[in-house]
Design a protein around this motif. Structure first.
Motif, PDB file in Angstrom:
ATOM      1  N   PRO A 265      -8.358   5.227   1.122  1.00  0.00           N
ATOM      2  CA  PRO A 265      -8.411   4.093   0.196  1.00  0.00           C
ATOM      3  C   PRO A 265      -8.153   2.731   0.842  1.00  0.00           C
ATOM      4  CG  PRO A 265      -6.731   5.700  -0.474  1.00  0.00           C
ATOM      5  CD  PRO A 265      -7.464   6.284   0.674  1.00  0.00           C
ATOM      6  N   THR A 266      -7.181   2.667   1.743  1.00  0.00           N
ATOM      7  CA  THR A 266      -6.868   1.350   2.343  1.00  0.00           C
ATOM      8  C   THR A 266      -8.036   0.840   3.181  1.00  0.00           C
ATOM      9  OG1 THR A 266      -5.721   2.582   4.058  1.00  0.00           O
ATOM     10  CG2 THR A 266      -4.353   1.489   2.426  1.00  0.00           C
TER      11      THR A 266
ATOM     12  N   PHE B  12      -3.030  -1.807  -9.872  1.00  0.00           N
ATOM     13  CA  PHE B  12      -3.298  -2.699  -8.737  1.00  0.00           C
ATOM     14  C   PHE B  12      -4.064  -3.944  -9.191  1.00  0.00           C
ATOM     15  CE2 PHE B  12      -2.727   1.127  -6.121  1.00  0.00           C
ATOM     16  CZ  PHE B  12      -2.029   0.603  -5.046  1.00  0.00           C
TER      17      PHE B  12
ATOM     18  N   VAL C  37     -11.458   1.154  -4.731  1.00  0.00           N
ATOM     19  CA  VAL C  37     -10.830   0.745  -6.000  1.00  0.00           C
ATOM     20  C   VAL C  37     -10.656   1.957  -6.917  1.00  0.00           C
ATOM     21  CG1 VAL C  37     -11.119  -0.649  -8.094  1.00  0.00           C
ATOM     22  CG2 VAL C  37     -11.713  -1.617  -5.875  1.00  0.00           C
TER      23      VAL C  37
ATOM     24  N   VAL D 121     -16.695  -3.437 -10.760  1.00  0.00           N
ATOM     25  CA  VAL D 121     -17.969  -2.737 -10.513  1.00  0.00           C
ATOM     26  C   VAL D 121     -19.092  -3.568 -11.154  1.00  0.00           C
ATOM     27  CG1 VAL D 121     -19.248  -0.576 -10.796  1.00  0.00           C
ATOM     28  CG2 VAL D 121     -16.749  -0.542 -10.520  1.00  0.00           C
ATOM     29  N   PRO D 122     -20.033  -4.057 -10.325  1.00  0.00           N
ATOM     30  CA  PRO D 122     -20.980  -5.051 -10.830  1.00  0.00           C
ATOM     31  C   PRO D 122     -21.970  -4.548 -11.881  1.00  0.00           C
ATOM     32  CG  PRO D 122     -21.531  -4.414  -8.586  1.00  0.00           C
ATOM     33  CD  PRO D 122     -20.213  -3.787  -8.889  1.00  0.00           C
ATOM     34  N   ASN D 123     -22.295  -3.256 -11.885  1.00  0.00           N
ATOM     35  CA  ASN D 123     -23.314  -2.792 -12.836  1.00  0.00           C
ATOM     36  C   ASN D 123     -22.715  -2.319 -14.161  1.00  0.00           C
ATOM     37  OD1 ASN D 123     -22.280  -0.470 -11.546  1.00  0.00           O
ATOM     38  ND2 ASN D 123     -23.994   0.721 -12.321  1.00  0.00           N
ATOM     39  N   LEU D 124     -21.403  -2.429 -14.268  1.00  0.00           N
ATOM     40  CA  LEU D 124     -20.761  -2.037 -15.523  1.00  0.00           C
ATOM     41  C   LEU D 124     -20.318  -3.278 -16.290  1.00  0.00           C
ATOM     42  CD1 LEU D 124     -18.498   0.921 -14.334  1.00  0.00           C
ATOM     43  CD2 LEU D 124     -20.834   1.011 -15.186  1.00  0.00           C
TER      44      LEU D 124
ATOM     45  N   ASN E 139     -12.612  -7.018  -7.259  1.00  0.00           N
ATOM     46  CA  ASN E 139     -13.171  -5.670  -7.043  1.00  0.00           C
ATOM     47  C   ASN E 139     -13.624  -4.996  -8.340  1.00  0.00           C
ATOM     48  OD1 ASN E 139     -12.870  -5.697  -4.270  1.00  0.00           O
ATOM     49  ND2 ASN E 139     -10.818  -4.843  -4.347  1.00  0.00           N
TER      50      ASN E 139
ATOM     51  N   PHE F 163      -6.000  -6.872  -6.993  1.00  0.00           N
ATOM     52  CA  PHE F 163      -6.325  -7.269  -5.619  1.00  0.00           C
ATOM     53  C   PHE F 163      -6.673  -8.755  -5.559  1.00  0.00           C
ATOM     54  CE2 PHE F 163      -7.628  -2.871  -6.358  1.00  0.00           C
ATOM     55  CZ  PHE F 163      -6.900  -2.209  -5.373  1.00  0.00           C
TER      56      PHE F 163
ATOM     57  N   ILE G 289     -12.397   2.241 -16.621  1.00  0.00           N
ATOM     58  CA  ILE G 289     -12.490   3.105 -15.432  1.00  0.00           C
ATOM     59  C   ILE G 289     -11.218   3.908 -15.097  1.00  0.00           C
ATOM     60  CG2 ILE G 289     -12.511   2.849 -12.883  1.00  0.00           C
ATOM     61  CD1 ILE G 289     -15.124   1.475 -13.127  1.00  0.00           C
TER      62      ILE G 289
ATOM     63  N   MET H 252      -9.391  -9.986  -4.170  1.00  0.00           N
ATOM     64  CA  MET H 252     -10.745  -9.977  -4.716  1.00  0.00           C
ATOM     65  C   MET H 252     -10.672  -9.021  -5.919  1.00  0.00           C
ATOM     66  SD  MET H 252     -12.305 -11.990  -2.751  1.00  0.00           S
ATOM     67  CE  MET H 252     -13.966 -11.775  -3.344  1.00  0.00           C
TER      68      MET H 252
ATOM     69  N   ARG I 232     -16.050  -0.348  -0.919  1.00  0.00           N
ATOM     70  CA  ARG I 232     -14.910  -1.037  -1.559  1.00  0.00           C
ATOM     71  C   ARG I 232     -14.671  -0.506  -2.960  1.00  0.00           C
ATOM     72  NH1 ARG I 232     -13.038  -6.227   0.517  1.00  0.00           N
ATOM     73  NH2 ARG I 232     -12.206  -6.829  -1.491  1.00  0.00           N
ATOM     74  N   GLU I 233     -15.789  -0.324  -3.653  1.00  0.00           N
ATOM     75  CA  GLU I 233     -15.710   0.163  -5.031  1.00  0.00           C
ATOM     76  C   GLU I 233     -15.050   1.550  -5.075  1.00  0.00           C
ATOM     77  OE1 GLU I 233     -19.447  -0.229  -7.143  1.00  0.00           O
ATOM     78  OE2 GLU I 233     -19.052   1.749  -8.003  1.00  0.00           O
TER      79      GLU I 233
ATOM     80  N   ARG J 134      -7.519  -4.173 -16.364  1.00  0.00           N
ATOM     81  CA  ARG J 134      -7.787  -2.843 -15.781  1.00  0.00           C
ATOM     82  C   ARG J 134      -6.492  -2.250 -15.213  1.00  0.00           C
ATOM     83  NH1 ARG J 134     -11.800  -2.835 -10.777  1.00  0.00           N
ATOM     84  NH2 ARG J 134      -9.968  -3.806  -9.840  1.00  0.00           N
TER      85      ARG J 134
ATOM     86  N   LEU K 236      -1.363   4.248  -1.456  1.00  0.00           N
ATOM     87  CA  LEU K 236      -2.723   4.181  -0.906  1.00  0.00           C
ATOM     88  C   LEU K 236      -2.708   4.613   0.550  1.00  0.00           C
ATOM     89  CD1 LEU K 236      -4.144   0.814  -2.319  1.00  0.00           C
ATOM     90  CD2 LEU K 236      -4.667   3.128  -3.061  1.00  0.00           C
TER      91      LEU K 236
ATOM     92  N   ASN L 124       0.821  -1.220   0.000  1.00  0.00           N
ATOM     93  CA  ASN L 124       0.000   0.000   0.000  1.00  0.00           C
ATOM     94  C   ASN L 124       0.852   1.265   0.000  1.00  0.00           C
ATOM     95  OD1 ASN L 124      -2.314  -1.510  -0.005  1.00  0.00           O
ATOM     96  ND2 ASN L 124      -2.661  -1.378   2.200  1.00  0.00           N
TER      97      ASN L 124
END
Lengths: 224, 383
Positions: free
Chosen positions: B376-377, A88, B289, A96-99, A94, A90, A107, A92, B285-286, A155, A57, A52
């Motif tokens: 962010p973290t 990055f 990101v 975006v579910p609706n895109l 991560n 990750f 993005i 998970m 979370r989004e 991404r 971050l 991080n």
């Protein structure tokens, strides 16, 4: 000719819980441009915190950290740095579910001055590189875990970063799918000449790297 | 995909929540639109008294109100006297009596208040009361029992050209139906002045006098001259004064409308804050990101604020449609005697969108600020 350092860290310290938890306890580290580094260590050792810090971050309290020529301790707004220099991946994905898959890859380009058509072209190019061009218009929820992680890799690469930071990218995948992702990361690393820093628990994963760093109690214990 | 497209897509990720938020705001907007339409209708009815060609000044006996009492209280000779006043182009004496013809129950407005008003006027002077055209023919002066009725009276009494109406025991034939645009006249009828005078024992008397001024004359100045020349008898009101006075009363409805708007902003604003905070929580979370891939704080702020504004603008469109439909239904089924029509003005539309925009900004600002300030973290660790 020796390669220049893309990451230079000296005596980096970071504490949590009002100084009670020393997440980073004097890290010294140099990573050369184009290197593939694995960071290993037990849970809570500080490896994700280190990642991080490199990715801007989070900010350290003491020490110096210079990434891609930028002093992260002295730069106020680090969003441009993240956009231009870091990709990055990750544990998970991560997404975006609706895109759509394509829109998810686009993005990171919103902060650049890239036009919509160019955004689309670049995103499709990367989706082709990760073998998902035919699923560009699909919703990520319709993809398998491995496919989603491949989208996340596309991404991460879309702004042509100099460093890819991957935090346990295979951690949520079965070993077979995990291997596909690792091979993809490795081939992109060599093809794109990008520096790859990967946190992992798995020794066989770590061994794919040029160098393995072992982190323990917020310090680099040894390097192999 | 453009950033704007992204902002349009996001608010509808949770359709139930977005729909509920939209309904909440839309009800407030619909109320604003409905009240605005009623106020707008009343205002346009008032303003139609100012239409070109009609008289600018109404002269009544002092103390008898703006349009004079029913019955003959002014001497008809004044009609000629006033015509000789400096700046006056034409005058018309009008005798006003109540018809005593009751209108069907359930009606409202001027037309149903225990019968409609019958005005006696010289047929050549109808333009002075704003009646330019008649569906049918106008009445003839003299003793023939002919009458023209306003469109509201025609609707309420179900009369057409050729029908008859009994007024003070005498049968009148409806020769025409008019629409002056003035809701007071449209809820009444006009007949020959001399006929009405004879019928109601008001020979030589009128209730009030309409005065049209010369093109180059100032109505206020002429009005003052008339009052100065008849200080103890006559009161002169210009149509502009009258409209202003009615508008002052309408101002009360307008104030109520603003109070409701304020309430809509507060209630809608709280609803939007709640909706957007929930949305930000779910997308923590989004947002982490987005920060990780380099989005600036102000872009995240702009995105959440934009989503909030899109939500309220959609609610504005829904609310405007809802308000118009509600007013149409109320006027169609509950107000059978339409003494005026509801009017949707540009002002009302702007106000509806303005309130929606304000609710969007007020409601979205705090959640947007919160989202933009997320570390962010921590956001990425959020389960």
């Amino acid at each position: 000719m020796t390669k220049e350092n893309v990451i230079e860290i000296h005596n980096l310290r970071k504490t949590y819980d009002k100084g009670k938890i020393k997440a980073l306890n004097g890290i010294d580290l140099e990573i050369k441009k184009g290197e593939f580094i694995s960071i290993m260590g037990p849970s809570g050792s500080g490896k994700s915190t280190l990642l991080n810090m490199i990715g801007a971050l989070d900010r350290a309290e003491e020490g110096t950290i210079k990434v891609a020529g930028i002093n992260l301790m002295k730069t106020r707004d680090l969003s441009e740095f993240r956009s231009q220099e870091i990709g990055f991946v990750f544990q998970m994905h991560n997404l975006v579910p609706n895109l759509s898959v394509l829109e998810n890859v686009e993005i990171p380009m919103y902060e650049t001055r890239v036009k919509s058509e160019e955004m689309r072209r670049r995103a499709l190019e990367l989706l082709e590189a990760v073998g998902l061009k035919d699923k560009a218009d699909k919703n990520p929820t319709k993809l398998s875990g491995g496919e989603r992680q491949r989208v996340a890799i596309a991404r991460a690469l879309v702004n042509h970063p100099s460093i890819i930071l991957a935090d346990e990218p295979t951690g949520a995948l079965d070993s077979k799918t995990g291997d596909v992702i690792l091979n993809l990361l490795k081939s992109l690393h060599s093809k794109e000449q990008v520096t790859l820093v990967m946190v992992t628990h798995e020794p066989y994963v770590a061994e794919m790297a040029d160098r393995i760093l072992h982190v323990l109690d917020g310090k680099i214990n040894n390097s192999s | 995909m453009s950033f704007f497209t992204l902002m349009i897509k996001n608010p509808f990720r949770n359709r139930t929540r977005a729909t509920l938020a939209i309904i909440g705001i839309a009800i407030g907007i619909a109320t604003i639109v409905a009240l605005g339409m009623v106020t707008g209708g009343l205002q346009s009815s008032t303003q139609s008294t100012l239409k070109a060609g009609s008289a600018e000044i109404t002269v009544t006996k002092i103390g008898s109100g703006n349009f004079g009492s029913s019955g003959g209280i002014l001497d008809e000779s004044l009609v000629t006297d006033l015509k000789n006043t400096n700046g006056v182009k034409d005058t018309a004496g009008i005798l006003r009596v109540n018809s005593n013809v009751s209108t069907p129950s359930g009606g409202s407005g001027f037309g149903s208040m225990g019968g409609f008003l019958v005005n006696g006027i010289d047929s050549s002077k109808l333009a002075l009361v704003g009646i330019d055209s008649v569906n049918g023919t106008i009445f003839t002066n003299g003793s023939s029992n002919e009458i023209i009725i306003g469109k509201t009276v025609a609707q309420n009494l179900n009369k057409t050209v050729g029908s008859t109406i009994d007024i003070y025991g005498t049968e009148f034939e409806v020769t025409g139906i008019f629409e002056s645009g003035n809701f007071i006249y449209d809820t009444g009828a006009f007949t020959s002045l001399s006929t009405l005078q004879n019928l109601t024992n008001n020979t030589g008397k009128v209730s009030y006098i309409q005065v049209k001024v010369n093109d180059n004359a100032n109505a206020s100045q002429v009005s003052k001259t008339i009052q100065d020349e008849h200080p103890n008898d006559l009161s002169a009101t210009t149509a502009v004064d009258l409209a202003n006075r009615i508008n002052q009363s309408l101002g009360m409805i307008d104030t109520a409308s603003w109070a409701i708007s304020l309430l809509a902003i507060v209630i809608g604003g709280v609803g939007v804050i709640n909706t957007m905070i929930m949305s930000v929580f779910e997308r923590t979370r989004e947002i982490g990101v987005l920060k990780a891939v380099g989005w600036k704080d102000r872009r995240i702020l702009g995105m959440i604020l934009g989503e909030s504004i899109i939500l309220t603008l959609v609610a504005a469109v829904v609310g405007i449609i809802l308000g118009i439909v509600a007013v149409e239904i109320i006027f169609k089924f509950f107000i059978t005697s339409q003494s005026f029509e509801a009017v949707l003005t540009m002002d009302t539309l702007l106000k509806a969108f303005g309130v929606a925009l304000l609710v969007g900004i007020v409601g979205g600002l705090y959640p947007a600020y919160r989202a933009s300030r997320l570390a962010p973290t921590e956001a990425l660790r959020y389960e």
